[in-house]
Design a protein around this motif. Sequence first.
Motif, PDB file in Angstrom:
ATOM      1  N   UNK A 286       4.554   3.822  -5.171  1.00  0.00           N
ATOM      2  CA  UNK A 286       5.552   3.139  -5.983  1.00  0.00           C
ATOM      3  C   UNK A 286       6.850   3.938  -6.071  1.00  0.00           C
TER       4      UNK A 286
ATOM      5  N   UNK B 143       0.254  -5.340  -8.022  1.00  0.00           N
ATOM      6  CA  UNK B 143       1.360  -6.227  -7.625  1.00  0.00           C
ATOM      7  C   UNK B 143       2.446  -5.424  -6.924  1.00  0.00           C
ATOM      8  N   UNK B 144       2.802  -4.303  -7.503  1.00  0.00           N
ATOM      9  CA  UNK B 144       3.917  -3.525  -6.958  1.00  0.00           C
ATOM     10  C   UNK B 144       3.538  -2.837  -5.650  1.00  0.00           C
ATOM     11  N   UNK B 145       2.268  -2.769  -5.342  1.00  0.00           N
ATOM     12  CA  UNK B 145       1.881  -2.224  -4.034  1.00  0.00           C
ATOM     13  C   UNK B 145       1.347  -3.327  -3.108  1.00  0.00           C
TER      14      UNK B 145
ATOM     15  N   UNK C 294       0.795  -1.230   0.000  1.00  0.00           N
ATOM     16  CA  UNK C 294       0.000   0.000   0.000  1.00  0.00           C
ATOM     17  C   UNK C 294       0.828   1.281   0.000  1.00  0.00           C
TER      18      UNK C 294
ATOM     19  N   UNK D  43       0.237  -2.266 -10.971  1.00  0.00           N
ATOM     20  CA  UNK D  43       0.210  -1.386  -9.803  1.00  0.00           C
ATOM     21  C   UNK D  43      -0.226  -2.161  -8.555  1.00  0.00           C
TER      22      UNK D  43
ATOM     23  N   UNK E  60       8.060   6.059  -1.153  1.00  0.00           N
ATOM     24  CA  UNK E  60       7.939   4.776  -0.457  1.00  0.00           C
ATOM     25  C   UNK E  60       8.797   4.759   0.807  1.00  0.00           C
TER      26      UNK E  60
END
Lengths: 468, 468, 468
Positions: free
Chosen positions: B12, C440-442, B9, C438, B17
């Motif tokens: 990116x 997956x990457x979060x 959550x 998005x 981050x």
Amino acid sequence: MALLDADRLFPLDPGARTLARELHGAVATAPIVSPHGHTDPRWFAENAPFPDPARLFVTPDHYLFRMLHSQGVPLDRLGVPRADGGPTETDGRAIWRLFADHYHLFRGTPSRLWLDHAFQEVFGIDQPLGPATADAIYDRIADCLARPDYRPRALFERFGIEVLATTEGPLDDLRWHARIRDSGWSGRVITTYRPDAVTDPDFEGFTQNIEAFCALAGEDPARYDGYLDAHRARRAFFRGFGATATDHGHPSAATADLPSAEAEALYGKVRSGRADAAEREAFRAQMLTEMARLSLEDGLVMQIHPGAFRNHSAPVLARHGRDKGYDIPTRTDYVRALKPLLDAVGEEPGLTVILFTLDETAYARELAPLAGVYPCLRLGPPWWFHDSFEGMTRFRQSATETAGFYNTVGFNDDTRAFCSIPARHDVARRVDAAFLATLVRSGRLTGNEAHEVIHDLAHRLARKAYRL
Amino acid sequence: MALLDADRLFPLDPGARTLARELHGAVATAPIVSPHGHTDPRWFAENAPFPDPARLFVTPDHYLFRMLHSQGVPLDRLGVPRADGGPTETDGRAIWRLFADHYHLFRGTPSRLWLDHAFQEVFGIDQPLGPATADAIYDRIADCLARPDYRPRALFERFGIEVLATTEGPLDDLRWHARIRDSGWSGRVITTYRPDAVTDPDFEGFTQNIEAFCALAGEDPARYDGYLDAHRARRAFFRGFGATATDHGHPSAATADLPSAEAEALYGKVRSGRADAAEREAFRAQMLTEMARLSLEDGLVMQIHPGAFRNHSAPVLARHGRDKGYDIPTRTDYVRALKPLLDAVGEEPGLTVILFTLDETAYARELAPLAGVYPCLRLGPPWWFHDSFEGMTRFRQSATETAGFYNTVGFNDDTRAFCSIPARHDVARRVDAAFLATLVRSGRLTGNEAHEVIHDLAHRLARKAYRL
Amino acid sequence: MALLDADRLFPLDPGARTLARELHGAVATAPIVSPHGHTDPRWFAENAPFPDPARLFVTPDHYLFRMLHSQGVPLDRLGVPRADGGPTETDGRAIWRLFADHYHLFRGTPSRLWLDHAFQEVFGIDQPLGPATADAIYDRIADCLARPDYRPRALFERFGIEVLATTEGPLDDLRWHARIRDSGWSGRVITTYRPDAVTDPDFEGFTQNIEAFCALAGEDPARYDGYLDAHRARRAFFRGFGATATDHGHPSAATADLPSAEAEALYGKVRSGRADAAEREAFRAQMLTEMARLSLEDGLVMQIHPGAFRNHSAPVLARHGRDKGYDIPTRTDYVRALKPLLDAVGEEPGLTVILFTLDETAYARELAPLAGVYPCLRLGPPWWFHDSFEGMTRFRQSATETAGFYNTVGFNDDTRAFCSIPARHDVARRVDAAFLATLVRSGRLTGNEAHEVIHDLAHRLARKAYRL
């Protein structure tokens, strides 16, 4: 130390940020075209120093005092006048300290960005406002305000304002505009015709307003024709002071195109003061179409600002009067509401109607589809509560795919906070730079196009749409 | 292998981050303040082991069984009770396997995040749930549930819950709360006064509820004054078990402030059972204003949760009864609806009214502008279907610019799924960390401010708004 | 030089972009399943060359001519036919030049992406369209259109279309579908049953349509039973030409389930032409429930497309007739509107009803909660003005958390612009790849899951939902 981040509002992605910085740079010092706002023409007529910092920044700005009030600060303590003329705080420094004590409330709001911008860029302040810095900042601003280069005209020039439109009611004698014109000063300050006082039967003093209005124009208020001719006359008078636009702040976007006998009868009814709510709404609706017809005659661009529930709190209205931060947006329909006006004149060449909204759900659903087909319609920028980073971003994301860029009209600062004008235009330019950079970096626009569009959005579209 | 991504959550962008991770870290283990929810006080009173995994996770959670049902799974097969008491599935393992077979349906949903969090963090599971792992995970959870450290009080302490509010109806004797109090256990479990059963004429058994309610308080149900005094008495009783708030789940946000004779007559009409739909709505509306007046007397914070169309499917209501996942949000107006209450008491110091919505279009258009000016109003967190990453993000993006952070009240988990409480608070903290990090990295907030605000959002604002 | 950025529509973050590219790559050449659209079956029946570039791209595409008209270009000059048969521009090259002169209007719109895709991928063009390149591009396209490999069937095969549904009215004899079937060509082109002409009393010629409709089926139009049997017969006829679905384009989503005597009386009233607006709406509402019942009999999937205000401009309707870009979305309620149909048949196994909207506010508030519990309901893709990068992104962000992926049905191109079909599916696949990357990457989805879901969204869900 700086109050402002040089890269504020740009995308986080480094490539997009670099491009946004470049696009913003191309228009950062472009002239400010301000076709819609609420500054006081008297400032530029008299060119007197602005009063103290609290009266410059806090007391007249409902964005600011509403937020403090929401956390329990009585409006009296902020110097907001009472309707009965009773005493409220008059000590500018006391108001300023109270404001500084609550400055953290503005975290994450556009007010914070505008204020810090004005503090840093206009007054050279580099410390964040707060209880510890309140006095020093107050003194600094007060010192500046006493200097000639902080007088209204000097700031106007320093801000790079190419043209600034104020807004006046139909009974206004435009004396300050006349004074500006007669002064020989080169600043271009124009008026805007806002006839709500004689087109909205719910406006205070409507009946008397009509009398005065027709008297000004030498027309018979008993005749609907006379009343319309009075509009013709007043519009011509306003055009004489540079007006290129009208503005209409109705509770809804309703329009009507009644047969003339019905319109005349309705006029008689509202003028008598005996019209019911539906008739008062019908009159406002009819008047928008009449105004559009007059625009076809005289070329004034029409602005429609619907959807505010005015003066929501009865006790606050009773204590402090109108415009005290208690105007609340409501759901607004455009599709059925505008049809009568659009059926009447929507395909006429030469008409421009700029639509605003306080209901963001209309962007993608109603406004962009309407503006994307009707030749007369253009979309005004995000307004009031939506004049913000997120608000502008949502507008571009919601409206562009259906209406494109060229059915929009650039930015309005819409403000009475003079020192915030450069800040507001800068925010808009940054948001547009960020949006365009994101389009380019995601393959939806070429870099060359973005460089062209950023100029359109920053100044060209406003000049064109408002015929400046 | 882990079910959870440590950076889930977060933004990116690497810089954002890193900052989000840091902000989240500062509150990751902060106490859980849970001022609004639906856990069963009996759990903490009896401190008995939770039943099997299916009855812990699936059968009582309408988020879960509604999704399986949407793909054709009959509610009976998930053990959802029938209104006629007829048989439904009772084999926990069979229900669990069916659930595991359909676990892919939750991809991209908050339920998936909450479940995986509970599986990993509460039960030490590291394999994704699916047909192949269903039995092993079932056994693992069942084994845990048999252990003392998985009893309700042990989990309450392990979860770091500082205070947990349950919700009880006005006829409730609060026996489980009394048992908790008398047990000497240090966990703070408080009640909330939810009087819908006697304020909403459409509530099942309304007429009899009124009789029982007045009887409990020794008041005459035939008198409106008596009925209001019964509220006074029951509110005092609830305050005796820690209540600091009331809760109101009406179909709309309508409020009214009728002259007392009219209010009294309306009470008589609804009590007779002969009121029509408009009168029933008027009574609910009137009661919100009466409750606000009682809050001015006793200091209970008011929560208004409007906008659900309850029990949408007639056949499912007939077969399985209320609350079976068929509550659907509807468009909700706040501006006109709340005006009577706000005109009556909206400027009174000491009143707090927390507004919730299932209609996200109200965030920027109505709720933030209202909460950004009325001293009594605060915005509750995204609720129900909007208690999610995207829902919370939209809330912050839509409400912050107009209402700021300090007219919001932190997070509510609002759940009856006890094991999901840490997961839900963690999601909220991560979303807020992500939002704040994005503000900082785009120049809209300083890092120091973000470090202060993350604590406000994670626990301080909830304590303050709910007077805990 | 390329018109298209290979990474268009992918996230800006490098990690997410890499994953999106990979996910898109997995489905970039997957078969096109097109279960809903408006191409002309005659093209595939006759397999004649397409006419000139202007008549292929501009004249029939209301997305394009509405935008030019919004900036003042008369529809006549774009060759849009007049209702009175009067002359309009017929010179394809003149229309094309006018179009090229205004191509900048499409900056930031999906039309621009679709056009550039068709120019580059179908016609091998690598120069941006504009005044300077208009003639060369016109010639290039015209040359291609003369070649056999640009005939409809060749393009169909080259585009990788697995199945293409057209849409026909209930009076259509499906002659072109018969010709395709009889031709022995292997392309799968199927029809869809769209009965608005006989279910919507506001449809042009409704009364005569009913007569002709019943005559086709050998039924007595005076009897409601006969009218419903005529639907049975025509649906069977359409199924004979591959139809797996019906489509219903009503102004609202209203449904009704009247007692049969009332329904019969209502039918008599609307057939007489004397029904008022409420009765006409009630008939449309009743017909949706009747169609759902027929779907339970014959298995046709139901599509409901509500919410367009058709032919908004009276003068344009008078001059150019229907469907000239003047259809405007309106607010649409689903919760109350669909309840009668859902109470009647919403829990029946075997029924599929696919819901579309032009009111994005319904995604999170109404549509996802409804589709997330009713076994018959599925969410159609973003439609019309919302078939765009931002529109699709908002749909996924708003609907997924409550309805998941598996209550959605993949993509519809919904187009009559044949050459845009690959472009439109490609945009949808890119947006979904970006959305999944998005997630997956979060930390909201695993990479393995994303690889499965991208195939579901690109083709599998469409096949399943539409029973293809």
